[in-house]
Design a protein around this motif. Sequence first.
Motif, PDB file in Angstrom:
ATOM      1  N   GLN A  23     -13.940  -5.060   2.508  1.00 49.25           N
ATOM      2  CA  GLN A  23     -12.520  -5.297   2.775  1.00 49.25           C
ATOM      3  C   GLN A  23     -11.871  -6.122   1.658  1.00 49.25           C
ATOM      4  O   GLN A  23     -10.721  -5.878   1.288  1.00 49.25           O
ATOM      5  N   ARG A  51       0.814  -1.219   0.000  1.00 45.12           N
ATOM      6  CA  ARG A  51       0.000   0.000   0.000  1.00 45.12           C
ATOM      7  C   ARG A  51       0.845   1.265   0.000  1.00 45.12           C
ATOM      8  O   ARG A  51       0.518   2.240  -0.652  1.00 45.12           O
ATOM      9  N   LYS A  81     -11.355  -3.791  -1.267  1.00 44.25           N
ATOM     10  CA  LYS A  81     -10.293  -2.824  -0.988  1.00 44.25           C
ATOM     11  C   LYS A  81      -8.915  -3.456  -1.213  1.00 44.25           C
ATOM     12  O   LYS A  81      -8.034  -2.837  -1.810  1.00 44.25           O
ATOM     13  N   ARG A 120      -8.035  -4.201  -4.991  1.00 42.74           N
ATOM     14  CA  ARG A 120      -7.574  -3.069  -5.794  1.00 42.74           C
ATOM     15  C   ARG A 120      -6.059  -2.909  -5.770  1.00 42.74           C
ATOM     16  O   ARG A 120      -5.499  -2.189  -6.586  1.00 42.74           O
TER      17      ARG A 120
END
Length: 148
Positions: A117, A45, A120, A123
Motif C-alpha cells: 500500500q 488518482r 502504491k 507512485r
Amino acid sequence: MFVALGFEVVFATLAFVYIRRLLRLRTLPLSDDLNGYQKALRKLRKNEPMSRDEWNLAERILDIRRSPLAYSVPAAFMTIGIFYIFGSLEYLHGHTPSERTFLGVIPMFTSTNLIIQMRKSARLKKRLAKATVVEPEDSSPAALVPFG
C-alpha cells in the motif's frame, strides 16, 4: 532467534523515532476532516481538479509515505513475526510444530500489505506534479492552472 530480536529492537526504535516526527508535524486544513486524506488521494488518482489545500495535503501524505524511515514500521511487524516463529520452533526442541507456531505469519502478511500500500501511494508522486489546482475564488474552467 536472537538475530531476529536484534533486528526487532532496531526497527522498533526507528519506527518510534519516525512516529515521533509525524506527531510533531503541524496539521493542515483538510487533515482533520473525515476522510480528508482519502478524498485528496482519490482526486489525485483520478486526475480531478484539486483545491490548494487538497494539493498540500496530498503532497504531505506522499512525502510521509515515501520516506525511507516509514518502512521501519512494516519491518518491525515483519521481524516480530519472524521472532515469534523462531522462538516457537526453538521452544519445541525438534518436536512437530503446531498451528500456534505459525501465528507469526499474521504480522508478516500485515507488513507485506503495508509495504504494498505504501508503494502504491508513493507512485502517485508523478501525478502530483501534473495535478490541476483550482483557486476557490473562481471556479470557472478558466481557473484551472497546472501546479508544479
